[in-house]
Structures are given as C-alpha cells and as structure tokens.
Design an enzyme around this catalytic site. Sequence first.
Site, mmCIF file in Angstrom:
data_model
loop_
_atom_site.group_PDB
_atom_site.id
_atom_site.type_symbol
_atom_site.label_atom_id
_atom_site.label_comp_id
_atom_site.label_asym_id
_atom_site.label_seq_id
_atom_site.Cartn_x
_atom_site.Cartn_y
_atom_site.Cartn_z
ATOM 1 N N ASP A 15 71.272 20.224 20.625
ATOM 2 C CA ASP A 15 71.253 18.975 19.852
ATOM 3 C C ASP A 15 72.507 18.922 18.959
ATOM 4 O OD1 ASP A 15 68.410 17.371 18.228
ATOM 5 O OD2 ASP A 15 70.523 16.778 18.301
ATOM 6 N N HIS A 65 60.379 14.552 16.974
ATOM 7 C CA HIS A 65 60.179 15.189 15.665
ATOM 8 C C HIS A 65 60.302 14.208 14.506
ATOM 9 C CE1 HIS A 65 64.398 14.852 16.434
ATOM 10 N NE2 HIS A 65 64.622 15.010 15.150
ATOM 11 N N ASP A 66 60.594 12.935 14.839
ATOM 12 C CA ASP A 66 60.701 11.903 13.790
ATOM 13 C C ASP A 66 59.528 10.938 13.819
ATOM 14 O OD1 ASP A 66 64.247 11.492 14.458
ATOM 15 O OD2 ASP A 66 63.245 12.783 12.996
ATOM 16 N N ASP A 106 72.851 13.188 18.348
ATOM 17 C CA ASP A 106 72.121 12.583 17.235
ATOM 18 C C ASP A 106 72.822 11.303 16.769
ATOM 19 O OD1 ASP A 106 70.010 13.037 15.202
ATOM 20 O OD2 ASP A 106 71.720 13.079 13.835
HETATM 21 O O1 TEU Z 1 67.287 10.441 13.521
HETATM 22 C C1 TEU Z 1 67.964 9.239 13.243
HETATM 23 C C2 TEU Z 1 67.002 8.212 12.938
HETATM 24 O O2 TEU Z 1 67.199 7.074 13.251
HETATM 25 C C3 TEU Z 1 65.748 8.653 12.303
HETATM 26 O O3 TEU Z 1 66.102 9.223 11.045
HETATM 27 C C4 TEU Z 1 64.896 7.476 12.093
HETATM 28 O O4 TEU Z 1 65.699 6.424 11.594
HETATM 29 C C5 TEU Z 1 63.871 7.772 11.078
HETATM 30 O O5 TEU Z 1 63.369 9.031 11.343
HETATM 31 C C6 TEU Z 1 62.826 6.699 11.233
HETATM 32 O O6 TEU Z 1 62.063 6.745 10.062
HETATM 33 C C7 TEU Z 1 68.158 11.532 13.777
HETATM 34 C C8 TEU Z 1 67.302 12.779 13.841
HETATM 35 O O7 TEU Z 1 66.383 12.661 14.927
HETATM 36 C C9 TEU Z 1 66.583 12.909 12.522
HETATM 37 O O8 TEU Z 1 65.676 14.015 12.545
HETATM 38 C C10 TEU Z 1 67.616 13.111 11.423
HETATM 39 O O9 TEU Z 1 66.958 13.128 10.173
HETATM 40 C C11 TEU Z 1 68.640 11.959 11.433
HETATM 41 O O10 TEU Z 1 69.117 11.647 12.725
HETATM 42 C C12 TEU Z 1 69.868 12.360 10.621
HETATM 43 O O11 TEU Z 1 70.543 13.372 11.333
#
Ligand code: TEU
Length: 541
Positions: free
Chosen positions: A97, A321-322, A197
């Site tokens: 990643d 994971h988000d 990302d």
């Molecule tokens: O996620 C980007 C992103 O769009 C998410 O943060 C999303 O907007 C949010 O979770 C929705 O509430 C990526 C990664 O997957 C995330 O874990 C990171 O926090 C983010 O980028 C910053 O690197």
Amino acid sequence: MLDKYKNSVVYQIYIKSFCDSNGDGIGDLNGIRSKLPYIASLGVKYIWITPFFCSPMVDNGYDVADYRNVNPMFGTMADCEALIKEADALGIGLMFDMVFNHTSSRHEWFKRALAGEKEYMDYYIFRDGDKDTPPSEWTAAFGTGAWDYVPSLGKWYLHLFAPEQPDLNWENPKVREELKNVIRFWKDKGVKGFRFDVLNLISKPASLTEPKTGSGPRFCKDGPHVHEFIRELVTDTGIEDMITVGEMSSTTLENCIKYSDPARHELSMCFNFHHLKVDYKDGDKFSLMPPDLKLLRNYFAEWQEGMAASDGWSAVFWCNHDQPRIVSRFGDEGQYWKESAKMLGTFVHFLRGTPYIYQGEELGMTNAHYTSIEQYDDVEAKNYYKILLERGQSEAEALNVLAQRARDNSRTPMQWNAGKFAGFSEGGAWLSIPDNYTSINAEAEDSDPDSVLNYYRELVRLRKEHPVIAEGRIKFLDTGCDDVLAYEREGNGEHIVVICNFSGEERTAKGLEFQGKMLIGNWKGSHKMLKPYEAVVMLVK
Ligand code: TEU
Ligand code: CA
C-alpha cells in the site's frame, strides 16, 4: 489472454488487527505468515497489506516516515522478505500500500523542509501568509482545516488529511523520482502489486486559494496532471503488468475508465465509493439515514454497465479498513445475520470486476458496538466526536453516530476462535473485541459447511469455474422492487442471473422467469417470491 487480475480475488489485511505473533496486542508480519494457509484456503490470488512502514501511527500507518523500512512494531525486513517468499510459494502475490499523496510530518524530507532547506520545502506545498490568515478556509478529511502554519518559516503548508500528513508536491520531478525509487525498491523484493492511497488527489489545482471555503480533497480530485503523473509512475517503474489499484476519492465514471483503460498505461483498476455513500444524509458521512437502495441499484447499473462498455476495470467491494462492517450496515446482525452476510457477498462476487474481501468479512464480522469514546482509536472518529458535540449533539447521540460510521468498526481484531482475545493474540488487543467473537470466528466457521466462511470459499471457487463472471457483459434487470437488485452476466457461451433481496421481508420480483441450473440457492421453477435477504444465482445456460 485474460489479464490475471480479472479472474482473481484480493484479500485485504489491516496488519494492526490481523494476527499478533509476539503477544504485544498488535498484529504483525509474522502473524500474517502464520495465517497464510488460512488465506490460501480462501482461494485468493493476492493479499493487500495496509502500510507497515516506519510511521508515528497518527493515522495508523497512512502517515509514512520511511517508505523503505518496516515499522519495528510490525516486525523486521527479514520478516517481510520471508512473508513475500512464503506467500509466493503458495501462489499468492503481495500487494503493498503506497501512500504517495502525503508523507508523515516526521519524514526526513519534511523535517528538512521545516529546517528551511529550500530543496525540501519544494517537496511539499508551502504558501506565504501571516499566522492568522491561511491561504484558504479549506477543510481537511478529518475535520480540521487543511492548512497549518509554521512560524519559523512564516508559511502555511497544505494537508488534505491530518496536520501530521503534509501533502507532497507532485509537480516537482524530484518528488516523482523519489516515489518511483520506492516502487523499484519493493518491486525488486518480489512484491507483485500496489494499492495507491488517494491517488486521484496528487495533482493539485492551479489555485489553492479559490474557492475560499469547502472540502480540500474535493477541490483536489482528478486534478490537471493526474493521468500524466500516474502513467509516468507506472511506465517508468515497469509495473504495468502487475496488479495496481488506485483509491479514487469522489471520482467520476469517465475518469475511472481513463484510469483503468489498458491502452492508457495507467492502472489495472480503481476503487470508488459512491455505493458506500447511499446512507450518508445530505452527503455527510456523520449524518445517518437508512441506505437508499434505489440509489444503490442505479449507481451499480450506471458504473458496471459504463465500465463494461469501455475497457475500464473496477475493484468491487463492500468493506475495507475505512468502512463499517457491511453486514451491520446493509444487512442484519440479528435473525438474518447469516443470510444477509451471504447475500451481500453474492451481490459483489458476480459483478464485473476484481472482488476484494476485507479481513473478517468472510466470517460475517460485525461493527464494534463501542459505548464510550475511550474505546475509539481513530483520529477521524475522535475529531468528529468533538465536532458532533460542538454541533449540539448529546454524548449519547454522538456515540450512536460513531457506532455506525467510525472506521474503528472495521479495525477490531480478526476473530480467529472463541479463546481469549479471539485468538488474535496471547497478550491483549489494541482495540476492544466485540462480544460475538465466541460464535463469529474462523475456527467455528471452518468446520461448519453452512458458515459464511465456507460460503465465501464457494463464491471464489465459482469465479474460477465460470469465466463469464470475469469476462462477461453485465446488465442490470428491472425487478419492479427497490429492495431487490438483480443483474445478468453473459459471455463465453454462458448466461448467469443474480437476484438479491436486500430487505428483511419477503419480496416478490417481476420479470425474473428464468429457467436453469441453480448455482446458489434453490429457486424452484420461476417462482418470484424471495425470502428475507435471499440471494439466488442461476446458470441459465
Ligand atoms: O482513505 C482516503 C479516504 O478517502 C478516507 O479517509 C475516507 O475519506 C474516509 O475514511 C471516509 O470517512 C485513505 C486511507 O484508506 C485511509 O485509511 C487514510 O486515513 C487516508 O487515505 C489518508 O491516508
Ligand atoms: Ca505483535
């Protein structure tokens, strides 16, 4: 020849929560190594591992301080090399990643920028200004402003995420070369794919001061040079024949076709998230509403058919994971827990695209159901808890929102068995484990032929048995019922129909008089009634 990723399934691991091998309560590389036989039993071809590089962990590793070294909390470089080798021996490629839109504020580059070294200030996005006047009132993704002031420099720097995640300046060829070297480093170690990302944010608009207010990420998406930068990164590092996937924040169908059209030498595929915003009231993640299934169906119909009409390719998924756990979000945790988990898996796995299974999704793992803010870890959850209280919500109301929307919901430790800490660790767990681990766990489900786990194994197996799933055309059907989503796949002499009842009630759907062999479910003849959360898949020919 079918591109190898088109017939593959990817398994996503959030390393901190997958398996702890040394009893410190934190998942690690050797924990993943110990579970390779389990992962192989799913039939997946790749494993995407979230960042485990050196990081102060402000955003759990998405704030990288050294792209080429393993964070000691997760293990050593030797552990990493052993994992790559052992996965390869099982025919599984590792997908790392790459967080290239921003670094950690603790990265050497940013430290030298803060020290006033001009060369490294140009690695980031600094703007002159006095301490009370940021270049714009843009907001960042986690609820703060998007600019922070450096008094010693008399300048502001841009961060679309946390202040500890300064955005890189991709207009600077030195930055692009540094990042290409990171790709070359991991490619030389045998990594077989890359997830990028928030890749569609890397090309910033000409103006960073207009509009004056609004969401920084939204103003930076699909920027003027984004396709050019991606093509340069991929072709200069020779990773075109690898599986590459870009996380595209709030992008468009047209751009996703461009990002993933092989003729453009950009990426293999994209993640987009429109289907995971149909329960955002007024587009706000932290304003609740039930999922709008009509909108969900129209989104999938537009994007799936749109991509099929071009040479684009999608990553298809519910969880990561988000995102909250899909069985809690669009399914049912109660009476129809198993049916709804299976139905949701079915819906995704017969779509046109590469399916991603997020750790625990194959078990039907649920949201965390935390009851106090102290149980949460995520920077986004903590920030929005404060924001919701400032908006006048009570603690109970704010906690109810987090219980349904916080990213921590997907980050609870993997539930391996009914033993202590759900078999995740001998020593503890960095995040509380939901009580249902005693029944929802890999060990219990592995031996149950009717389990969600064995159902997901069958979904992956069917993909290999029927090429129409990977290669066929797709058309969404009109079922006459908003809760029933159905589509057909045709190609290679095969014709499959997939019908899913997204509701907890019986539903009758029209126009589905198909005859054929049941691949999933037992739909006798052409009866039209679907049981609560029932999924049927028919091989018409
Ligand atoms: O996620 C980007 C992103 O769009 C998410 O943060 C999303 O907007 C949010 O979770 C929705 O509430 C990526 C990664 O997957 C995330 O874990 C990171 O926090 C983010 O980028 C910053 O690197
Ligand atoms: Ca550990």
